[in-house]
Design an enzyme around this catalytic site. Structure first.
Site, PDB file in Angstrom:
ATOM      1  N   ASN A 115      41.666 119.714  39.453  1.00 45.69           N
ATOM      2  CA  ASN A 115      40.506 120.604  39.383  1.00 45.69           C
ATOM      3  C   ASN A 115      40.675 121.806  40.312  1.00 45.69           C
ATOM      4  OD1 ASN A 115      39.497 118.672  37.655  1.00 45.69           O
ATOM      5  ND2 ASN A 115      38.235 117.690  39.206  1.00 45.69           N
ATOM      6  N   ILE A 116      39.993 122.869  39.973  1.00 48.60           N
ATOM      7  CA  ILE A 116      40.095 124.146  40.715  1.00 48.60           C
ATOM      8  C   ILE A 116      38.778 124.479  41.401  1.00 48.60           C
ATOM      9  CG2 ILE A 116      41.852 125.051  39.129  1.00 48.60           C
ATOM     10  CD1 ILE A 116      39.589 126.652  37.725  1.00 48.60           C
ATOM     11  N   HIS A 132      46.570 122.452  40.212  1.00 50.52           N
ATOM     12  CA  HIS A 132      46.348 123.588  39.302  1.00 50.52           C
ATOM     13  C   HIS A 132      45.713 124.765  40.012  1.00 50.52           C
ATOM     14  CE1 HIS A 132      46.506 120.561  35.726  1.00 50.52           C
ATOM     15  NE2 HIS A 132      47.688 120.813  36.243  1.00 50.52           N
ATOM     16  N   SER A 225      42.175 112.752  31.428  1.00 55.36           N
ATOM     17  CA  SER A 225      42.554 112.334  30.065  1.00 55.36           C
ATOM     18  C   SER A 225      44.029 111.949  29.999  1.00 55.36           C
ATOM     19  CB  SER A 225      42.286 113.474  29.087  1.00 55.36           C
ATOM     20  OG  SER A 225      43.053 114.623  29.485  1.00 55.36           O
ATOM     21  N   PRO A 250      34.465 106.919  31.350  1.00 56.77           N
ATOM     22  CA  PRO A 250      33.641 106.290  30.305  1.00 56.77           C
ATOM     23  C   PRO A 250      34.472 105.877  29.081  1.00 56.77           C
ATOM     24  CG  PRO A 250      32.816 108.495  30.861  1.00 56.77           C
ATOM     25  CD  PRO A 250      34.103 108.303  31.569  1.00 56.77           C
TER      26      PRO A 250
HETATM   27  N1  APR Z   1      32.913 110.540  34.736  1.00 56.43           N
HETATM   28  C1  APR Z   1      34.218 110.181  34.649  1.00 56.43           C
HETATM   29  N2  APR Z   1      35.052 110.610  33.677  1.00 56.43           N
HETATM   30  C2  APR Z   1      34.524 111.430  32.736  1.00 56.43           C
HETATM   31  C3  APR Z   1      33.171 111.849  32.745  1.00 56.43           C
HETATM   32  C4  APR Z   1      32.356 111.366  33.810  1.00 56.43           C
HETATM   33  N3  APR Z   1      31.052 111.710  33.905  1.00 56.43           N
HETATM   34  N4  APR Z   1      32.965 112.671  31.660  1.00 56.43           N
HETATM   35  C5  APR Z   1      34.160 112.755  31.023  1.00 56.43           C
HETATM   36  N5  APR Z   1      35.085 112.004  31.648  1.00 56.43           N
HETATM   37  C6  APR Z   1      36.503 111.815  31.321  1.00 56.43           C
HETATM   38  C7  APR Z   1      36.862 111.955  29.858  1.00 56.43           C
HETATM   39  O1  APR Z   1      36.692 110.719  29.179  1.00 56.43           O
HETATM   40  C8  APR Z   1      38.347 112.331  29.963  1.00 56.43           C
HETATM   41  O2  APR Z   1      39.159 111.185  30.113  1.00 56.43           O
HETATM   42  O3  APR Z   1      37.221 112.833  31.985  1.00 56.43           O
HETATM   43  C9  APR Z   1      38.398 113.150  31.256  1.00 56.43           C
HETATM   44  C10 APR Z   1      38.413 114.645  31.007  1.00 56.43           C
HETATM   45  O4  APR Z   1      39.606 114.981  30.344  1.00 56.43           O
HETATM   46  P1  APR Z   1      39.995 116.530  30.182  1.00 56.43           P
HETATM   47  O5  APR Z   1      38.808 117.277  29.707  1.00 56.43           O
HETATM   48  O6  APR Z   1      41.273 116.566  29.391  1.00 56.43           O
HETATM   49  O7  APR Z   1      40.262 117.026  31.677  1.00 56.43           O
HETATM   50  P2  APR Z   1      41.566 116.790  32.554  1.00 56.43           P
HETATM   51  O8  APR Z   1      42.159 115.439  32.333  1.00 56.43           O
HETATM   52  O9  APR Z   1      41.225 117.155  33.943  1.00 56.43           O
HETATM   53  O10 APR Z   1      42.582 117.912  31.953  1.00 56.43           O
HETATM   54  C11 APR Z   1      43.807 118.070  32.645  1.00 56.43           C
HETATM   55  O11 APR Z   1      44.259 120.044  31.337  1.00 56.43           O
HETATM   56  O12 APR Z   1      43.609 121.987  30.330  1.00 56.43           O
HETATM   57  C12 APR Z   1      44.224 121.464  31.458  1.00 56.43           C
HETATM   58  O13 APR Z   1      44.234 122.582  33.515  1.00 56.43           O
HETATM   59  C13 APR Z   1      43.423 121.792  32.692  1.00 56.43           C
HETATM   60  O14 APR Z   1      43.360 120.502  34.726  1.00 56.43           O
HETATM   61  C14 APR Z   1      43.151 120.443  33.328  1.00 56.43           C
HETATM   62  C15 APR Z   1      44.168 119.535  32.654  1.00 56.43           C
END
Ligand code: APR
Length: 279
Positions: A115-116, A132, A225, A250
């Site tokens: 996260n940023i 990032h 994710s 979740p």
């Molecule tokens: N609590 C916990 N987890 C959650 C919640 C919550 N309230 N809401 C959503 N999630 C989970 C989703 O189920 C998913 O597994 O958080 C994750 C979000 O996934 P992404 O949106 O893909 O985010 P992230 O994994 O941080 O993406 C990685 O991708 O686009 C690039 O630079 C961007 O840093 C980012 C990277």
């Protein structure tokens, strides 16, 4: 208390070295949209659906794509920048960030975040590796520091963009509004210290984060994710060195123990259960 939470708490309690690996999900309850959540995950409210559902990666998540979009759809670029800045500027740490900050005071803990948004630091965490980058840091093209903006400054920029995105001459007016964050200065071009697709991860954050994952005996993955490499390698690196991996999400997530639920609800429960019997 569920068996999974009890088992995970015992792992954290007995861990000598802990890595907490976080993604957008940990900040969702601070009002910052994730990147990939489906719109229906938010009762069809497209406004909080995953970011890349609203702003396609190929148009907005690379510097060449952004420059092309600025020419072809200038108003959408202003909207994109506004949607990046506004939620982060107004965000505050949630109980998950605070629980991790407390864990860091009680155990040897390294936080490695994708996260940023600076919310780990805002909650008091100090050992934070930002793979990032950070939306608050302004750097030259070779990532030399230029200045650091604070949340209030970011909020003022976001408010100006709110007006500009509906008005005339969006790009020139946007560039004037964001000039301390993105623009030309006495050091040439300065821009936010962000890692877009195709960029190398921030250093020494990545080297430190990978080393911590390889040396830990417990990795807690929160709100990730796991689809973006190389960051998504960290749980595998931990596991390959004998660590136990706990995931809080979740959605079903590959881990030794998956704790189903939101970060703000489950993380404090895990930390409390792990540290409550300080023996
Ligand atoms: N609590 C916990 N987890 C959650 C919640 C919550 N309230 N809401 C959503 N999630 C989970 C989703 O189920 C998913 O597994 O958080 C994750 C979000 O996934 P992404 O949106 O893909 O985010 P992230 O994994 O941080 O993406 C990685 O991708 O686009 C690039 O630079 C961007 O840093 C980012 C990277």
């Amino acid at each position: 208390m569920s068996n999974e939470l009890r088992e995970a708490a015992a792992i954290v309690r007995n861990a000598a070295k802990i890595v907490v690996f976080t993604g957008a999900g940990i900040s969702a309850e601070s009002g910052i949209p994730t990147f990939r959540d489906e719109p229906e995950a938010h009762s069809g409210n497209d406004d909080t659906a995953g970011f890349w559902h609203r702003f396609p990666v190929e148009e907005f998540a690379t510097w060449p794509g952004l420059i092309r979009s600025a020419r072809q759809q200038p108003r959408r670029v202003v909207e994109f920048v506004h949607h990046v800045l506004a939620p982060i500027a107004d965000a505050r740490p949630n109980p998950a960030h605070h629980a991790i900050s407390y864990l860091e005071q009680e155990r040897s803990t390294t936080i490695v975040t994708q996260n940023i948004d600076g919310l780990h630091q805002a909650a008091g965490s100090v050992n934070v590796q930002e793979l990032h980058g950070s939306i608050f840091e302004v750097v030259t093209r070779d990532r030399r520091p230029v200045r650091e903006l604070d949340r209030a400054q970011l909020s003022r920029i976001a408010k100006r963009l709110e007006r500009i995105r509906r008005g005339w001459l969006p790009i020139p007016r946007m560039l004037w509004a964001v000039r301390r964050w993105l623009g030309l200065g006495w050091r040439g071009l300065h821009l936010p210290n962000l890692v877009l697709f195709g960029d190398a991860l921030c250093e020494p954050d990545w080297t430190r984060g990978l080393a911590a994952a390889e040396a830990c005996d417990c990795l807690i993955q929160i709100g990730c994710s796991g689809v973006v490499l190389p960051a998504a390698m960290l749980p595998l690196a931990a596991k390959s060195n004998g660590a136990r991996v706990i995931a809080i999400d979740p959605q079903p997530t590959e881990a030794d123990i998956w704790l189903s639920g939101s970060a703000a609800q489950v993380t404090p429960q895990l930390v409390a259960a792990a540290l409550s019997r300080q023996s």
